[in-house]
Design a protein around this motif. Structure first.
Motif, PDB file in Angstrom:
ATOM      1  N   UNK A 273      20.058   5.765   4.628  1.00  4.89           N
ATOM      2  CA  UNK A 273      21.276   5.346   5.320  1.00  4.89           C
ATOM      3  C   UNK A 273      21.285   3.851   5.586  1.00  4.89           C
ATOM      4  N   UNK A 274      20.119   3.227   5.403  1.00  3.65           N
ATOM      5  CA  UNK A 274      20.028   1.771   5.574  1.00  3.65           C
ATOM      6  C   UNK A 274      19.185   1.188   4.450  1.00  3.65           C
ATOM      7  N   UNK A 275      19.310  -0.139   4.246  1.00  4.82           N
ATOM      8  CA  UNK A 275      18.521  -0.818   3.215  1.00  4.82           C
ATOM      9  C   UNK A 275      17.149  -1.191   3.785  1.00  4.82           C
ATOM     10  N   UNK A 276      16.109  -0.798   3.053  1.00  5.31           N
ATOM     11  CA  UNK A 276      14.758  -1.139   3.494  1.00  5.31           C
ATOM     12  C   UNK A 276      14.035  -2.016   2.487  1.00  5.31           C
ATOM     13  N   UNK A 277      12.759  -2.249   2.759  1.00  6.70           N
ATOM     14  CA  UNK A 277      11.946  -3.152   1.939  1.00  6.70           C
ATOM     15  C   UNK A 277      10.556  -2.550   1.733  1.00  6.70           C
ATOM     16  N   UNK A 278       9.853  -3.035   0.726  1.00  6.71           N
ATOM     17  CA  UNK A 278       8.480  -2.577   0.488  1.00  6.71           C
ATOM     18  C   UNK A 278       7.532  -3.665   0.988  1.00  6.71           C
ATOM     19  N   UNK A 279       7.301  -3.667   2.293  1.00 11.01           N
ATOM     20  CA  UNK A 279       6.636  -4.796   2.943  1.00 11.01           C
ATOM     21  C   UNK A 279       5.362  -4.402   3.699  1.00 11.01           C
ATOM     22  N   UNK A 280       4.899  -3.168   3.598  1.00 13.03           N
ATOM     23  CA  UNK A 280       3.732  -2.768   4.398  1.00 13.03           C
ATOM     24  C   UNK A 280       2.464  -3.348   3.795  1.00 13.03           C
ATOM     25  N   UNK A 281       1.494  -3.620   4.643  1.00  9.50           N
ATOM     26  CA  UNK A 281       0.197  -4.104   4.163  1.00  9.50           C
ATOM     27  C   UNK A 281      -0.598  -2.943   3.577  1.00  9.50           C
ATOM     28  N   UNK A 282      -1.379  -3.231   2.515  1.00  7.63           N
ATOM     29  CA  UNK A 282      -2.187  -2.159   1.934  1.00  7.63           C
ATOM     30  C   UNK A 282      -3.470  -1.977   2.744  1.00  7.63           C
ATOM     31  N   UNK A 283      -4.049  -0.792   2.631  1.00  9.69           N
ATOM     32  CA  UNK A 283      -5.270  -0.471   3.370  1.00  9.69           C
ATOM     33  C   UNK A 283      -6.453  -1.335   2.912  1.00  9.69           C
ATOM     34  N   UNK A 284      -6.403  -1.806   1.658  1.00  7.43           N
ATOM     35  CA  UNK A 284      -7.460  -2.687   1.135  1.00  7.43           C
ATOM     36  C   UNK A 284      -7.360  -4.072   1.785  1.00  7.43           C
ATOM     37  N   UNK A 285      -6.154  -4.632   1.786  1.00  3.59           N
ATOM     38  CA  UNK A 285      -5.965  -5.943   2.422  1.00  3.59           C
ATOM     39  C   UNK A 285      -6.317  -5.876   3.908  1.00  3.59           C
ATOM     40  N   UNK A 286      -5.931  -4.782   4.555  1.00  2.00           N
ATOM     41  CA  UNK A 286      -6.238  -4.636   5.984  1.00  2.00           C
ATOM     42  C   UNK A 286      -7.748  -4.579   6.212  1.00  2.00           C
ATOM     43  N   UNK A 287      -8.479  -4.041   5.221  1.00  2.00           N
ATOM     44  CA  UNK A 287      -9.947  -4.021   5.316  1.00  2.00           C
ATOM     45  C   UNK A 287     -10.500  -5.431   5.339  1.00  2.00           C
ATOM     46  N   UNK A 288      -9.919  -6.297   4.493  1.00  2.00           N
ATOM     47  CA  UNK A 288     -10.335  -7.708   4.515  1.00  2.00           C
ATOM     48  C   UNK A 288     -10.011  -8.297   5.888  1.00  2.00           C
TER      49      UNK A 288
END
Ligand SMILES: *Cc1c(COP(=O)(O)O)cnc(C)c1O
Length: 456
Positions: A273-288
């Motif tokens: 119903x709304x426009x979204x984005x693919x902006x979440x951080x990956x679990x690998x990057x979060x590990x760094x």
């Protein structure tokens, strides 16, 4: 032997990163969600809400007696919690969302505030383009406001002038105000917040360069409606690429996460119903990121230590001024150390500056640059600044002009701007110097010598 290069701000790993990444592989969480994302958000939340409790801030002589830095950076046992025990009252409600970039965080702040085509958003002009570009992603218009001389950040008086004038000219209030902590320096937040509150306009703090900087003991990014952090490769800490948004409350956090994951409605099938984005951080990057949190305070201490060395080494050099905290209320992380050169200062080979057009990115920055084939634009650093940059480059020392204000960028020729000449003067007279965790005491000594040697 080849001279070691001194670069502006090179990333430095704690050694703990690989442990978190391994864990992600072992548990099959190689996706843009998971335990590292949650863990990183928890660490960040504790950190940005914490009182300044870390005790490593001795004098640089106590901290680094044997000058073997950065080898002496000791990660804290991977329990940053022990460092950031005490929260500042009033910040209990703050939440963190880990995202793929600082630019994405700023964009989502604007989305959450409902910034749309035709709206205006006030933005500090003296900044990196990622502060204002997301305004245009929404089809809105940035309105640029100049800086004040002490912090180099948005001038509160000019901010109010701009707000009043926009209301008069358009009949509407700007939808948001974006303040930037350029090179890590806090802005005059009390005054800026008072104006934002007076006109009831949400404040977005672009703290991409200011992670861990404090104003009156409080971490920047936690004063406004939203705070933006960046973990790009050259920032205070890195996740290889990434960012985070600081927001108020779980409900807002969930709304940001909704927009960061393509805005999916709760159905067994994809429903939008709304426009979204693919902006979440990956679990690998979060590990760094979790590994980097164990050296964050050490990195900040090191940047401050480098500032101290530059201040010592440059204090008797006439015509060169190091940018420092204007008062005890300000506690910059000194992400980049910056100097300004008096226009009268003569530098070797100054007449040859701008002799030829640049074809690559300055300092080998990531990505591709477009070459116009021209050596000049209508506003450029003074010839002594460019001459010094070239002289330092010959010595393997990377320096870079201060960011060119957005109101001088051709791409923003049609954006309204409220100027006082300060950011343009700074742009024309300033240079960023090597400041990162890989810069040693010996490097700083060499850089100071090189600066002195290139004065004609
Ligand atoms: C780096 C930076 C950003 C953007 O962060 P990314 O993570 O690179 O997208 C935004 N604003 C400022 C002032 C920056 O320096």
């Amino acid at each position: 032997m080849e001279q070691k290069k001194a670069l502006l701000c090179l990333a430095h790993m704690s050694g703990n990163e690989i442990k978190y990444i391994q864990e992600a592989f072992d548990t099959n969480w190689v996706v843009p969600l998971g335990p590292n994302v949650n863990g990183f958000e928890d660490d960040l939340k504790r950190y940005v809400c914490s009182e300044k409790s870390y005790q490593a801030m001795g004098t640089s002589e106590e901290l680094y007696p044997n000058e073997t830095y950065p080898q002496t950076i000791q990660p804290h046992e991977n329990n940053p919690e022990s460092l950031w025990k005490k929260s500042i009252q009033g910040l209990e409600n703050k939440e963190l969302v880990a995202l793929s970039a600082g630019t994405a965080a700023l964009h989502l702040a604007l989305v959450a505030l409902g910034v749309k085509a035709g709206d205006e958003v006030i933005c500090q002009s003296f900044t990196f383009c990622a502060s204002s570009h997301p305004v245009t992603y929404q089809g809105a218009t940035p309105v640029f406001v100049d800086s004040e001389a002490d912090t180099w950040n948005i001038d509160p008086e000019l901010l109010e002038t701009a707000i009043k004038d926009r209301i008069e000219k358009t009949g509407r209030k700007p939808k948001a105000i974006i303040v930037v902590y350029l090179y890590g320096m806090p802005a005059r937040i009390d005054e800026i917040l008072a104006i934002a509150n007076k006109y009831d306009i949400p404040l977005i703090e672009d703290a991409a360069e200011g992670l861990g900087s404090r104003y009156k003991n409080q971490v920047v990014g936690t004063f406004g409606t939203f705070g933006v952090l960046s973990f790009n490769g050259n920032k205070m800490i890195t996740t290889s690429g990434g960012g985070a948004l600081i927001c108020d409350g779980k409900e807002m956090k969930h709304r940001i996460m909704f927009f960061a994951t393509q805005a999916r409605e709760a159905f067994p099938y994809y429903q939008h119903e709304e426009i979204g984005f693919n902006y979440r951080m990956s679990n690998i990057c979060a590990g760094i990121g979790r590994g980097q949190m164990t050296v964050l305070e050490e990195h900040i201490a090191h940047h401050k230590h480098i500032t101290h060395l530059y201040a010592e080494g440059l204090k008797d050099v006439k015509g060169i001024h190091l940018h420092l905290n204007p008062s005890a209320d300000f506690d910059s992380n000194y992400w980049l150390n910056t100097i300004t050169l008096d226009e009268e200062l003569k530098v070797k080979n100054q007449a040859k500056a701008y002799g030829k057009a640049i074809t690559g990115a300055i300092g080998g920055a990531a990505g591709f640059v477009h070459s116009t084939g021209e050596a000049h634009t209508t506003s450029e650093p003074n010839t002594n600044v460019e001459a010094m940059r070239l002289e330092l480059e010959k010595e393997g020392i990377e320096s870079r002009p201060l960011w060119k204000p957005m109101h001088l960028q051709p791409v923003y020729a049609n954006s309204p701007a409220y100027t006082n000449g300060i950011s343009e003067k700074l742009f024309k007279s300033g240079l960023c110097l090597p400041s990162g965790p890989m810069v040693s005491d010996e490097d700083v000594r060499r850089i100071i010598e090189a600066i002195k040697n290139c004065i004609a």
